[in-house]
Design a protein around this motif. Structure first.
Motif, PDB file in Angstrom:
ATOM      1  N   PRO A 147      36.752  51.297  44.975  1.00  0.00           N
ATOM      2  CA  PRO A 147      35.474  52.001  45.156  1.00  0.00           C
ATOM      3  C   PRO A 147      35.192  53.014  44.048  1.00  0.00           C
ATOM      4  O   PRO A 147      34.156  53.658  44.053  1.00  0.00           O
ATOM      5  CB  PRO A 147      35.663  52.708  46.496  1.00  0.00           C
ATOM      6  CG  PRO A 147      37.132  53.005  46.536  1.00  0.00           C
ATOM      7  CD  PRO A 147      37.785  51.814  45.867  1.00  0.00           C
ATOM      8  N   GLY A 148      36.095  53.145  43.092  1.00  0.00           N
ATOM      9  CA  GLY A 148      35.974  54.183  42.077  1.00  0.00           C
ATOM     10  C   GLY A 148      35.198  53.778  40.841  1.00  0.00           C
ATOM     11  O   GLY A 148      34.749  52.643  40.681  1.00  0.00           O
ATOM     12  N   ILE A 149      35.064  54.756  39.954  1.00  0.00           N
ATOM     13  CA  ILE A 149      34.428  54.582  38.648  1.00  0.00           C
ATOM     14  C   ILE A 149      35.469  54.917  37.588  1.00  0.00           C
ATOM     15  O   ILE A 149      36.043  56.010  37.588  1.00  0.00           O
ATOM     16  CB  ILE A 149      33.218  55.521  38.475  1.00  0.00           C
ATOM     17  CG1 ILE A 149      32.143  55.205  39.514  1.00  0.00           C
ATOM     18  CG2 ILE A 149      32.658  55.425  37.060  1.00  0.00           C
ATOM     19  CD1 ILE A 149      31.016  56.232  39.549  1.00  0.00           C
ATOM     20  N   TRP A 150      35.713  53.990  36.702  1.00  0.00           N
ATOM     21  CA  TRP A 150      36.667  54.196  35.608  1.00  0.00           C
ATOM     22  C   TRP A 150      35.908  54.815  34.444  1.00  0.00           C
ATOM     23  O   TRP A 150      34.937  54.253  33.935  1.00  0.00           O
ATOM     24  CB  TRP A 150      37.273  52.866  35.220  1.00  0.00           C
ATOM     25  CG  TRP A 150      38.198  52.860  34.051  1.00  0.00           C
ATOM     26  CD1 TRP A 150      38.826  53.919  33.465  1.00  0.00           C
ATOM     27  CD2 TRP A 150      38.609  51.703  33.317  1.00  0.00           C
ATOM     28  NE1 TRP A 150      39.607  53.499  32.417  1.00  0.00           N
ATOM     29  CE2 TRP A 150      39.497  52.137  32.299  1.00  0.00           C
ATOM     30  CE3 TRP A 150      38.323  50.352  33.407  1.00  0.00           C
ATOM     31  CZ2 TRP A 150      40.085  51.267  31.395  1.00  0.00           C
ATOM     32  CZ3 TRP A 150      38.916  49.487  32.510  1.00  0.00           C
ATOM     33  CH2 TRP A 150      39.789  49.942  31.522  1.00  0.00           C
ATOM     34  N   LEU A 185      37.790  46.932  37.157  1.00  0.00           N
ATOM     35  CA  LEU A 185      38.203  46.453  35.836  1.00  0.00           C
ATOM     36  C   LEU A 185      39.527  47.083  35.402  1.00  0.00           C
ATOM     37  O   LEU A 185      40.300  46.476  34.666  1.00  0.00           O
ATOM     38  CB  LEU A 185      37.122  46.744  34.798  1.00  0.00           C
ATOM     39  CG  LEU A 185      35.793  46.034  35.006  1.00  0.00           C
ATOM     40  CD1 LEU A 185      34.734  46.586  34.054  1.00  0.00           C
ATOM     41  CD2 LEU A 185      35.963  44.540  34.823  1.00  0.00           C
ATOM     42  N   PHE A 186      39.791  48.290  35.850  1.00  0.00           N
ATOM     43  CA  PHE A 186      41.043  48.972  35.510  1.00  0.00           C
ATOM     44  C   PHE A 186      42.200  48.466  36.374  1.00  0.00           C
ATOM     45  O   PHE A 186      43.269  48.134  35.868  1.00  0.00           O
ATOM     46  CB  PHE A 186      40.878  50.485  35.695  1.00  0.00           C
ATOM     47  CG  PHE A 186      42.117  51.275  35.416  1.00  0.00           C
ATOM     48  CD1 PHE A 186      42.519  51.523  34.117  1.00  0.00           C
ATOM     49  CD2 PHE A 186      42.879  51.775  36.453  1.00  0.00           C
ATOM     50  CE1 PHE A 186      43.664  52.261  33.853  1.00  0.00           C
ATOM     51  CE2 PHE A 186      44.027  52.509  36.189  1.00  0.00           C
ATOM     52  CZ  PHE A 186      44.420  52.754  34.891  1.00  0.00           C
ATOM     53  N   TYR A 187      41.955  48.415  37.682  1.00  0.00           N
ATOM     54  CA  TYR A 187      43.025  48.067  38.610  1.00  0.00           C
ATOM     55  C   TYR A 187      43.286  46.570  38.724  1.00  0.00           C
ATOM     56  O   TYR A 187      44.366  46.160  39.092  1.00  0.00           O
ATOM     57  CB  TYR A 187      42.721  48.629  40.002  1.00  0.00           C
ATOM     58  CG  TYR A 187      42.811  50.129  40.068  1.00  0.00           C
ATOM     59  CD1 TYR A 187      44.031  50.779  39.923  1.00  0.00           C
ATOM     60  CD2 TYR A 187      41.678  50.912  40.278  1.00  0.00           C
ATOM     61  CE1 TYR A 187      44.125  52.161  39.983  1.00  0.00           C
ATOM     62  CE2 TYR A 187      41.770  52.294  40.348  1.00  0.00           C
ATOM     63  CZ  TYR A 187      42.990  52.905  40.206  1.00  0.00           C
ATOM     64  OH  TYR A 187      43.077  54.272  40.266  1.00  0.00           O
ATOM     65  N   GLY A 188      42.269  45.753  38.471  1.00  0.00           N
ATOM     66  CA  GLY A 188      42.430  44.315  38.604  1.00  0.00           C
ATOM     67  C   GLY A 188      42.199  43.821  40.021  1.00  0.00           C
ATOM     68  O   GLY A 188      42.404  42.646  40.314  1.00  0.00           O
ATOM     69  N   TYR A 189      41.778  44.710  40.888  1.00  0.00           N
ATOM     70  CA  TYR A 189      41.420  44.352  42.268  1.00  0.00           C
ATOM     71  C   TYR A 189      40.352  45.336  42.730  1.00  0.00           C
ATOM     72  O   TYR A 189      40.104  46.345  42.065  1.00  0.00           O
ATOM     73  CB  TYR A 189      42.648  44.386  43.197  1.00  0.00           C
ATOM     74  CG  TYR A 189      43.398  45.695  43.194  1.00  0.00           C
ATOM     75  CD1 TYR A 189      42.991  46.774  43.976  1.00  0.00           C
ATOM     76  CD2 TYR A 189      44.522  45.860  42.395  1.00  0.00           C
ATOM     77  CE1 TYR A 189      43.671  47.968  43.964  1.00  0.00           C
ATOM     78  CE2 TYR A 189      45.218  47.058  42.378  1.00  0.00           C
ATOM     79  CZ  TYR A 189      44.790  48.113  43.174  1.00  0.00           C
ATOM     80  OH  TYR A 189      45.473  49.296  43.144  1.00  0.00           O
TER      81      TYR A 189
END
Length: 77
Positions: free
Chosen positions: A30-33, A23-27
């Motif tokens: 594997p992370g958690i924002w 949702l943060f990167y737009g693609y």
């Protein structure tokens, strides 16, 4: 701990806004924002930060700051 379980636990235990970093990167990511992760507001926030970061690290993840209010958690490799 798997990503979805960690997000659920962070949201429940620490009242965080932990979501898929996609949702943060737009693609795909594997992370958690950790949205709106401003922990410098007061002593209560600082205690929450300390406990939540300890919880994240104890479950095989680490935090990378993006800016002053944005942190992304990634699973340790």
């Amino acid at each position: 701990m798997k990503r979805n379980k960690l997000m659920d636990e962070l949201n429940k235990r620490f009242d965080m806004d932990a979501v898929d970093a996609t949702l943060f990167y737009g693609y795909g990511s594997p992370g958690i924002w950790l949205r709106n992760a401003d922990f410098d507001a007061d002593d209560v926030a600082w205690e929450r930060k300390t406990k939540s970061l300890e919880f994240i690290e104890n479950n095989g993840w680490h935090i990378e700051p993006y800016d002053s209010e944005t942190m992304i958690a990634y699973e340790n490799s």
